[in-house]
Design a protein around this motif. Structure first.
Motif, mmCIF file in Angstrom:
data_model
loop_
_atom_site.group_PDB
_atom_site.id
_atom_site.type_symbol
_atom_site.label_atom_id
_atom_site.label_comp_id
_atom_site.label_asym_id
_atom_site.label_seq_id
_atom_site.Cartn_x
_atom_site.Cartn_y
_atom_site.Cartn_z
ATOM 1 N N PRO A 154 0.541 -1.078 -0.152
ATOM 2 C CA PRO A 154 0.259 -0.481 0.297
ATOM 3 C C PRO A 154 0.770 1.656 -0.362
ATOM 4 C CG PRO A 154 0.579 -1.342 2.223
ATOM 5 C CD PRO A 154 0.576 -1.509 1.346
ATOM 6 N N PHE A 155 1.900 0.968 -0.588
ATOM 7 C CA PHE A 155 2.769 2.579 -0.725
ATOM 8 C C PHE A 155 3.801 1.772 -2.243
ATOM 9 C CE2 PHE A 155 4.935 -0.368 2.511
ATOM 10 C CZ PHE A 155 6.010 -1.015 1.832
ATOM 11 N N LEU A 156 4.909 3.205 -2.367
ATOM 12 C CA LEU A 156 5.198 2.781 -3.973
ATOM 13 C C LEU A 156 6.818 2.235 -2.855
ATOM 14 C CD1 LEU A 156 4.797 6.767 -5.380
ATOM 15 C CD2 LEU A 156 3.298 4.924 -5.026
ATOM 16 N N LEU A 157 7.164 0.747 -3.084
ATOM 17 C CA LEU A 157 8.170 0.213 -2.916
ATOM 18 C C LEU A 157 9.768 1.579 -3.456
ATOM 19 C CD1 LEU A 157 9.843 -1.479 -1.618
ATOM 20 C CD2 LEU A 157 9.754 -3.507 -4.045
ATOM 21 N N SER A 158 9.905 1.994 -4.482
ATOM 22 C CA SER A 158 10.812 2.600 -5.458
ATOM 23 C C SER A 158 10.858 3.729 -4.139
ATOM 24 C CB SER A 158 10.494 2.926 -6.882
ATOM 25 O OG SER A 158 9.228 3.775 -7.165
ATOM 26 N N ARG A 159 10.022 4.447 -3.786
ATOM 27 C CA ARG A 159 10.645 5.543 -3.239
ATOM 28 C C ARG A 159 9.849 5.555 -1.678
ATOM 29 N NH1 ARG A 159 6.754 10.446 -5.618
ATOM 30 N NH2 ARG A 159 7.517 10.617 -7.279
ATOM 31 N N THR A 160 10.416 4.198 -0.872
ATOM 32 C CA THR A 160 9.757 3.819 1.031
ATOM 33 C C THR A 160 11.218 3.284 0.942
ATOM 34 O OG1 THR A 160 7.768 3.283 0.037
ATOM 35 C CG2 THR A 160 8.666 2.727 2.180
ATOM 36 N N PRO A 161 12.658 3.824 1.192
ATOM 37 C CA PRO A 161 14.163 2.812 1.147
ATOM 38 C C PRO A 161 13.829 1.442 2.513
ATOM 39 C CG PRO A 161 13.839 5.255 1.657
ATOM 40 C CD PRO A 161 12.524 5.286 0.725
ATOM 41 N N GLU A 162 13.281 2.447 3.346
ATOM 42 C CA GLU A 162 13.247 1.960 4.675
ATOM 43 C C GLU A 162 12.917 0.210 4.647
ATOM 44 O OE1 GLU A 162 9.471 4.523 4.971
ATOM 45 O OE2 GLU A 162 11.520 4.423 3.929
ATOM 46 N N ALA A 163 11.371 0.136 3.319
ATOM 47 C CA ALA A 163 11.312 -0.926 2.753
ATOM 48 C C ALA A 163 12.715 -2.128 2.179
ATOM 49 C CB ALA A 163 9.888 -1.120 1.863
ATOM 50 N N LEU A 164 12.927 -1.547 1.392
ATOM 51 C CA LEU A 164 13.458 -1.691 0.312
ATOM 52 C C LEU A 164 14.630 -2.445 1.043
ATOM 53 C CD1 LEU A 164 14.528 0.709 -2.408
ATOM 54 C CD2 LEU A 164 13.674 -1.941 -3.100
ATOM 55 N N THR A 165 15.710 -1.660 2.513
ATOM 56 C CA THR A 165 16.775 -2.320 2.910
ATOM 57 C C THR A 165 15.816 -3.423 4.255
ATOM 58 O OG1 THR A 165 17.221 0.444 3.242
ATOM 59 C CG2 THR A 165 18.270 -2.040 4.778
ATOM 60 N N ARG A 166 14.379 -3.313 4.566
ATOM 61 C CA ARG A 166 14.390 -4.644 5.163
ATOM 62 C C ARG A 166 14.125 -6.062 4.033
ATOM 63 N NH1 ARG A 166 8.448 -6.049 8.588
ATOM 64 N NH2 ARG A 166 9.262 -8.236 9.435
ATOM 65 N N ILE A 167 13.794 -5.735 2.882
ATOM 66 C CA ILE A 167 14.071 -6.984 1.677
ATOM 67 C C ILE A 167 15.913 -7.210 1.680
ATOM 68 C CG2 ILE A 167 13.730 -7.019 -0.978
ATOM 69 C CD1 ILE A 167 10.892 -5.673 -0.316
#
Length: 528
Positions: free
Chosen positions: A294-307
């Motif tokens: 429910p957010f833009l992955l490319s604009r959510t660095p904390e989500a990319l970091t967790r992945i």
């Protein structure tokens, strides 16, 4: 027996008024049983002859008026077929019922009404070419086959539940799609299932009846030999883990659930599958479904970091996500795409594909600005609608294999899979949670699987609500998650075939059938 058929055909042919309309509507509706999840394909040998007999009874003082009468019957047949086969579309309007619930009856009835117009044209064209005897079987297959071809391409196209899928969904009958595709198989199915109408003729054309039976037998024999001679081979370089999170659609879009959703993806992907499970390290490629967050992955660095922190060294992730970019025109507005990202083990986005073939009224509105001005919006509630991608892509994984991305119903269009570069496999991400536990997800999965047969390419498919699967290059389902099930599908990537006749001819062999049927309709025996 022949007298019984003659009596039955006479009752259908001579039916008038509401009985005639009811027969057309009912025959169309029952025909939908030939499609997934029921797959009772022999039912078409009952319902299609009824359509032929109804066209026999299409009367008029001129050929044009007879065609108009046939068009009316064709419209009712098509409306019944699409209403019974596509009613599940209404489920999407109940996800946000307060906003879209009032549109449900218009959607459930409106789409079949529009699609029924194609069937009406097909019946009318068939009647224009109609002559008594066996030739009318090929006139029927020609007219309806051309209307089905038009339905799959005009006005963005919707080849959903094309009649060829009745045979293509049967793994042994469907192997001929590797030669003529589902579009060619549609012509074959219409001719074969129309042939029993000849049993009611005073002098049944037994060679045509025999040809129909031999065609079915030949399809089965071809498929059996093709499958028996080719066990599935695997690419040892790529172990695949496909996620089916089964998150309800009304939860999936809530920003307040973002952490819960990410926790679900991480924990489910990492769950134990056996005594020697190593979590993420069990896979070289992890696949999550369409619009996963429910957010833009490319604009959510904390989500990319967790992945990145979750992925094992050398493991890649493919996931769907909405993508947005600000415009450079100074307006402050942004464009959004339904996208797919390839993410490396460091959390960096390595490649992106933007969906090209968007869903009308789901991802955009025709005449977007005007309809938004009237207060309407598409189901995704994305203001301005989604933008369309501008190129088909082949994306290379770090491990070497390359895939063709297909987002949602792009997988039902044979031409969407074509391209200058031949990939090693097809990768389809979708979000069928919109439609709940209805026939829709079954039909979507069945039709996507036929692309593997046509292309000779394996398919990896991740669906949020089902059905996720790994399919080999012959369309065999190696493993899958059932509709409504939360879990993962593990397996090695099947190897691709070098090429099929379908791909070598750019999928154009189906064009042979209209020419053949025109010849058969127009041929006349020489008089002695």
């Amino acid at each position: 027996m022949s007298r019984r058929f003659e009596a039955l055909a006479a009752r259908v042919t001579l039916a008038q008024g509401w009985r005639r309309s009811g027969l057309a509507l009912g025959a169309g509706a029952v025909s939908a049983l030939a499609m997934a999840p029921f797959s009772v394909w022999p039912i078409l040998a009952v319902t299609v002859p009824v359509a032929v007999w109804l066209i026999d009874g299409a009367s008029g003082t001129t050929r044009l008026r007879s065609a108009s009468s046939a068009a009316a019957i064709g419209f009712l047949f098509g409306f019944g077929y699409f209403l019974a086969g596509l009613w599940w579309i209404g489920s999407a309007f109940l996800v946000d019922a307060d906003v879209f619930g009032w549109l449900l009856p218009f959607a459930v009835a409106g789409l079949p009404l529009l699609l029924g117009l194609f069937t009406a044209v097909g019946f009318a064209l068939a009647r224009l070419l109609w002559t008594p005897g066996w030739r009318r079987i090929f006139a029927f297959a020609l007219g309806v086959g051309l209307s089905e071809l038009a339905r799959g391409h005009l006005f963005t196209g919707l080849p959903w539940n094309s009649f060829g899928y009745a045979l293509a969904d049967q793994i042994w009958l469907g192997q001929i799609a590797s030669v003529i595709g589902v579009e060619g198989l549609t012509y074959v199915a219409l001719a074969v299932f129309a042939a029993p109408a000849l049993l009611a003729d005073p002098r049944p054309a037994r060679p045509v009846l025999a040809l129909a039976a031999l065609t079915l037998a030949g399809l089965g024999a071809f498929g059996a030999v093709r499958l028996w001679a080719a066990p599935t081979e695997f690419d040892e370089r790529l172990r695949v883990r496909v996620l089916q999170p089964d998150i309800p659609q009304d939860v999936k879009t809530q920003d307040s659930a973002r952490d819960t959703i990410m926790d679900t993806y991480i924990s489910l992907t990492d769950e134990a599958k056996g005594p020697k499970n190593r979590g993420f390290a069990d896979a070289d490629l992890v696949v999550w479904p369409e619009s996963a967050f429910p957010f833009l992955l490319s604009r959510t660095p904390e989500a990319l970091t967790r992945i990145g922190a979750s992925l094992a060294p050398g493991t890649s992730l493919v996931t769907g996500s909405i993508r947005g970019e600000r415009r450079n025109d100074g307006s402050g507005a942004a464009d959004y795409w339904n996208a797919l990202h390839l993410v490396g083990d460091d959390g960096a986005i390595l490649s992106t594909y933007d969906k090209i073939h968007l869903v009308p009224f789901g991802e955009y509105l025709p005449f977007q600005s005007f309809l938004e001005w009237l207060g309407l919006e598409q189901l995704t509630r994305q203001r301005g609608g989604f933008a369309s991608g501008d190129r088909r892509a082949v994306i290379a994984l770090p491990q070497g294999p390359r895939f063709r991305p297909l987002i949602c119903y792009e997988a039902i269009f044979p031409e969407e899979v074509a391209g200058d570069e031949r990939p090693d496999f097809l990768l389809n991400v979708t979000n069928d949670a919109w439609f709940g536990r209805t026939p829709g997800p079954y039909q979507h999965a069945a039709q996507a699987r036929v692309r593997s047969i046509e292309q000779g390419l394996p398919m990896v498919r991740s669906a949020n609500g089902g059905i996720s699967s790994i399919v080999d290059s012959y369309g065999r389902i190696l493993d899958h998650a059932r509709l409504g099930e939360r879990g993962v599908v593990d397996g090695l990537l099947p190897r691709p075939l070098k090429e099929t006749i379908f791909t070598a001819t750019n999928g154009r062999l189906h064009l042979f059938f209209p020419f053949l049927f025109v010849f058969l309709v127009c041929i006349r025996p020489r008089r002695r």
